[in-house]
Each structure stands twice: as C-alpha cells, then as structure tokens.
Design a protein around this motif. Structure first.
Motif, PDB file in Angstrom:
ATOM      1  N   GLY A 138      -9.110  -0.286 -36.840  1.00  0.00           N
ATOM      2  CA  GLY A 138     -10.561  -0.488 -36.805  1.00  0.00           C
ATOM      3  C   GLY A 138     -11.117  -0.459 -35.398  1.00  0.00           C
ATOM      4  O   GLY A 138     -12.207   0.074 -35.157  1.00  0.00           O
ATOM      5  N   GLY A 139     -10.380  -1.018 -34.440  1.00  0.00           N
ATOM      6  CA  GLY A 139     -10.829  -1.008 -33.048  1.00  0.00           C
ATOM      7  C   GLY A 139     -10.847   0.397 -32.463  1.00  0.00           C
ATOM      8  O   GLY A 139     -11.749   0.745 -31.706  1.00  0.00           O
ATOM      9  N   MET A 140      -9.861   1.191 -32.835  1.00  0.00           N
ATOM     10  CA  MET A 140      -9.853   2.576 -32.362  1.00  0.00           C
ATOM     11  C   MET A 140     -11.015   3.365 -32.960  1.00  0.00           C
ATOM     12  O   MET A 140     -11.598   4.222 -32.296  1.00  0.00           O
ATOM     13  CB  MET A 140      -8.531   3.264 -32.735  1.00  0.00           C
ATOM     14  CG  MET A 140      -7.332   2.700 -32.053  1.00  0.00           C
ATOM     15  SD  MET A 140      -7.491   2.873 -30.281  1.00  0.00           S
ATOM     16  CE  MET A 140      -6.372   1.651 -29.723  1.00  0.00           C
ATOM     17  N   ARG A 141     -11.360   3.067 -34.193  1.00  0.00           N
ATOM     18  CA  ARG A 141     -12.479   3.753 -34.832  1.00  0.00           C
ATOM     19  C   ARG A 141     -13.818   3.334 -34.216  1.00  0.00           C
ATOM     20  O   ARG A 141     -14.763   4.116 -34.213  1.00  0.00           O
ATOM     21  CB  ARG A 141     -12.501   3.462 -36.330  1.00  0.00           C
ATOM     22  CG  ARG A 141     -11.284   3.857 -37.072  1.00  0.00           C
ATOM     23  CD  ARG A 141     -11.317   5.186 -37.732  1.00  0.00           C
ATOM     24  NE  ARG A 141     -12.560   5.401 -38.443  1.00  0.00           N
ATOM     25  CZ  ARG A 141     -13.109   6.598 -38.530  1.00  0.00           C
ATOM     26  NH1 ARG A 141     -12.549   7.619 -37.961  1.00  0.00           N
ATOM     27  NH2 ARG A 141     -14.222   6.766 -39.187  1.00  0.00           N
ATOM     28  N   LEU A 142     -13.902   2.091 -33.727  1.00  0.00           N
ATOM     29  CA  LEU A 142     -15.158   1.593 -33.167  1.00  0.00           C
ATOM     30  C   LEU A 142     -15.383   1.983 -31.713  1.00  0.00           C
ATOM     31  O   LEU A 142     -16.483   1.798 -31.197  1.00  0.00           O
ATOM     32  CB  LEU A 142     -15.207   0.069 -33.270  1.00  0.00           C
ATOM     33  CG  LEU A 142     -15.514  -0.503 -34.638  1.00  0.00           C
ATOM     34  CD1 LEU A 142     -15.522  -2.017 -34.571  1.00  0.00           C
ATOM     35  CD2 LEU A 142     -16.851   0.002 -35.151  1.00  0.00           C
ATOM     36  N   GLN A 143     -14.377   2.518 -31.044  1.00  0.00           N
ATOM     37  CA  GLN A 143     -14.549   2.844 -29.624  1.00  0.00           C
ATOM     38  C   GLN A 143     -15.635   3.891 -29.401  1.00  0.00           C
ATOM     39  O   GLN A 143     -16.370   3.818 -28.426  1.00  0.00           O
ATOM     40  CB  GLN A 143     -13.234   3.329 -29.033  1.00  0.00           C
ATOM     41  CG  GLN A 143     -12.301   2.205 -28.686  1.00  0.00           C
ATOM     42  CD  GLN A 143     -11.048   2.694 -27.994  1.00  0.00           C
ATOM     43  OE1 GLN A 143     -10.726   3.873 -28.017  1.00  0.00           O
ATOM     44  NE2 GLN A 143     -10.333   1.771 -27.390  1.00  0.00           N
ATOM     45  N   ASN A 144     -15.758   4.850 -30.298  1.00  0.00           N
ATOM     46  CA  ASN A 144     -16.806   5.871 -30.133  1.00  0.00           C
ATOM     47  C   ASN A 144     -18.193   5.270 -30.294  1.00  0.00           C
ATOM     48  O   ASN A 144     -19.124   5.653 -29.596  1.00  0.00           O
ATOM     49  CB  ASN A 144     -16.601   7.003 -31.140  1.00  0.00           C
ATOM     50  CG  ASN A 144     -15.304   7.742 -30.895  1.00  0.00           C
ATOM     51  OD1 ASN A 144     -14.806   7.757 -29.775  1.00  0.00           O
ATOM     52  ND2 ASN A 144     -14.762   8.323 -31.942  1.00  0.00           N
ATOM     53  N   VAL A 145     -18.356   4.338 -31.212  1.00  0.00           N
ATOM     54  CA  VAL A 145     -19.652   3.717 -31.456  1.00  0.00           C
ATOM     55  C   VAL A 145     -19.941   2.665 -30.392  1.00  0.00           C
ATOM     56  O   VAL A 145     -21.075   2.512 -29.943  1.00  0.00           O
ATOM     57  CB  VAL A 145     -19.689   3.091 -32.869  1.00  0.00           C
ATOM     58  CG1 VAL A 145     -20.979   2.356 -33.104  1.00  0.00           C
ATOM     59  CG2 VAL A 145     -19.449   4.150 -33.927  1.00  0.00           C
ATOM     60  N   ALA A 146     -18.899   1.933 -29.955  1.00  0.00           N
ATOM     61  CA  ALA A 146     -19.098   0.825 -29.024  1.00  0.00           C
ATOM     62  C   ALA A 146     -19.580   1.307 -27.656  1.00  0.00           C
ATOM     63  O   ALA A 146     -20.271   0.557 -26.958  1.00  0.00           O
ATOM     64  CB  ALA A 146     -17.812   0.033 -28.875  1.00  0.00           C
ATOM     65  N   GLN A 147     -19.246   2.522 -27.255  1.00  0.00           N
ATOM     66  CA  GLN A 147     -19.667   2.975 -25.931  1.00  0.00           C
ATOM     67  C   GLN A 147     -21.174   3.161 -25.838  1.00  0.00           C
ATOM     68  O   GLN A 147     -21.728   3.149 -24.746  1.00  0.00           O
ATOM     69  CB  GLN A 147     -18.947   4.259 -25.565  1.00  0.00           C
ATOM     70  CG  GLN A 147     -19.339   5.471 -26.367  1.00  0.00           C
ATOM     71  CD  GLN A 147     -18.513   6.694 -25.996  1.00  0.00           C
ATOM     72  OE1 GLN A 147     -17.750   6.661 -25.038  1.00  0.00           O
ATOM     73  NE2 GLN A 147     -18.674   7.755 -26.756  1.00  0.00           N
ATOM     74  N   PHE A 148     -21.842   3.325 -26.969  1.00  0.00           N
ATOM     75  CA  PHE A 148     -23.302   3.426 -26.957  1.00  0.00           C
ATOM     76  C   PHE A 148     -23.969   2.048 -26.896  1.00  0.00           C
ATOM     77  O   PHE A 148     -25.094   1.921 -26.455  1.00  0.00           O
ATOM     78  CB  PHE A 148     -23.801   4.174 -28.195  1.00  0.00           C
ATOM     79  CG  PHE A 148     -23.376   5.606 -28.223  1.00  0.00           C
ATOM     80  CD1 PHE A 148     -23.802   6.498 -27.245  1.00  0.00           C
ATOM     81  CD2 PHE A 148     -22.548   6.065 -29.221  1.00  0.00           C
ATOM     82  CE1 PHE A 148     -23.413   7.819 -27.272  1.00  0.00           C
ATOM     83  CE2 PHE A 148     -22.149   7.392 -29.254  1.00  0.00           C
ATOM     84  CZ  PHE A 148     -22.580   8.274 -28.275  1.00  0.00           C
ATOM     85  N   LEU A 149     -23.275   1.026 -27.363  1.00  0.00           N
ATOM     86  CA  LEU A 149     -23.848  -0.321 -27.431  1.00  0.00           C
ATOM     87  C   LEU A 149     -23.433  -1.215 -26.269  1.00  0.00           C
ATOM     88  O   LEU A 149     -24.232  -1.992 -25.771  1.00  0.00           O
ATOM     89  CB  LEU A 149     -23.449  -0.983 -28.746  1.00  0.00           C
ATOM     90  CG  LEU A 149     -23.881  -0.252 -30.030  1.00  0.00           C
ATOM     91  CD1 LEU A 149     -23.289  -0.956 -31.233  1.00  0.00           C
ATOM     92  CD2 LEU A 149     -25.395  -0.207 -30.125  1.00  0.00           C
ATOM     93  N   VAL A 150     -22.171  -1.126 -25.857  1.00  0.00           N
ATOM     94  CA  VAL A 150     -21.628  -2.044 -24.865  1.00  0.00           C
ATOM     95  C   VAL A 150     -20.832  -1.233 -23.835  1.00  0.00           C
ATOM     96  O   VAL A 150     -20.245  -0.196 -24.159  1.00  0.00           O
ATOM     97  CB  VAL A 150     -20.699  -3.076 -25.548  1.00  0.00           C
ATOM     98  CG1 VAL A 150     -20.145  -4.075 -24.553  1.00  0.00           C
ATOM     99  CG2 VAL A 150     -21.410  -3.794 -26.661  1.00  0.00           C
ATOM    100  N   SER A 151     -20.759  -1.733 -22.654  1.00  0.00           N
ATOM    101  CA  SER A 151     -19.968  -1.097 -21.602  1.00  0.00           C
ATOM    102  C   SER A 151     -18.483  -1.109 -21.987  1.00  0.00           C
ATOM    103  O   SER A 151     -17.999  -2.073 -22.580  1.00  0.00           O
ATOM    104  CB  SER A 151     -20.163  -1.869 -20.299  1.00  0.00           C
ATOM    105  OG  SER A 151     -19.211  -1.479 -19.357  1.00  0.00           O
TER     106      SER A 151
END
Length: 174
Positions: free
Chosen positions: A103-116
C-alpha cells in the motif's frame, strides 16, 4: 566375537535388549533416591511413585494425584490454544506488514502531490514497521500480566493497524 549373553548370537546395535542386565555397570553416576519434581509437573512412567513434589510430599499413586493431573491437562490445553492463537495473530501482523509495504508503494505516486517526499518516506516506513512494533511491544509490556490482557492488546492492534491503502485500492486498482 559375540557376547555369550546373546541367545541367538546376533547383536543388534539398535536394540534395547539387555539394558536390565545385572552385570552392566553404571557409568559412575548416582541418581538420588527420591528426586524432587518442580511444582506444576507430574511424573509419569517407571519409578514415578518415588518422585516427590517440590513441597517435599510424596505423590500419591492414584486418587489424590488424579485431580492434579486433570488440572494440569486443562492448563496445558489452555496453553496450547493460547500458543496457536498467538501464532495466528503473529501471522496477521506479518500480513499487515506486507500490506503496508504494498500500500505504501502504491501511495508514493499520489503522496508526492500532497506531501514532500522528505515527510512521506519516513511516514511510509513507520507505517510498515508499526505492526511489528505493536506486536513486539505488546509481548514485551504484558510479560507479567494475565494472558487475556495480552490478547486484548493484540486484537486491538489488529483492528487499529489495518493497511487501509492496500484494503481500499489493492494491488491493481487506482
């Protein structure tokens, strides 16, 4: 050359025959006449009537001991069930760790738009380590406490640490 005590002349190295032979010499070790048995254990087998409990009392062959045996069997069954339940919960926590990794690997693409990335990478690592830390911490901090408290904390952790990114998105969703 064969031993004259053998009846048929064949000596088998894997046989227990002859162990009660009176001509055999003990290895110099002397066993105590009446060994003490720690509390909670039950002597069984040959010579168990000579074993004393740690309180110094001789164990009664039959009636008085049968109640203790029934209690120890019940305690042993409870310990077996607790061990299996602990293993199942350990497996759940291991699967949660894998779920947080995926799940964390899947969220890395989305997280870069929200958080540093400086903040999201440690958060993902903390999420991956959380199930293992919870399991180890629960085992550590409930050492001297009743067993039911350990299971309450482990079940609470299993409810809190669900890998939601994996559950909601899975491995193929977006």
């Amino acid at each position: 050359m064969t031993d004259p005590r053998d009846d048929d002349g064949s000596a088998d190295a894997f046989s227990w025959d002859g162990d009660d032979d009176p001509t055999l010499v003990s290895g110099g070790r002397s066993t105590p006449a009446s060994p003490d048995l720690p509390a909670g254990f039950t002597a069984v087998g040959k010579g168990s009537d000579r074993v004393r409990r740690s309180t110094g009392e001789r164990s009664a062959p039959g009636g008085a001991e049968s109640h203790d045996v029934a209690e120890s069997d019940g305690a042993r069954r409870g310990a077996d069930v607790a061990l299996v339940a602990l293993g199942v919960l350990a497996g759940v926590y291991a699967l949660y760790t894998v779920g947080w990794i995926v799940g964390g690997m899947r969220l890395q693409n989305v997280a870069q738009f929200l958080v540093s990335p400086l903040a999201s990478v440690p958060a993902v690592w903390l999420a991956v380590l959380a199930p293992a830390l919870w399991f180890a911490g629960t085992i550590w901090f409930t050492r001297g406490r009743p067993l039911w408290q350990r299971f309450v904390w482990l079940i609470a952790g299993a409810a809190v640490l669900v890998p939601w990114p994996f559950v909601l998105v899975g491995t193929v969703g977006t």
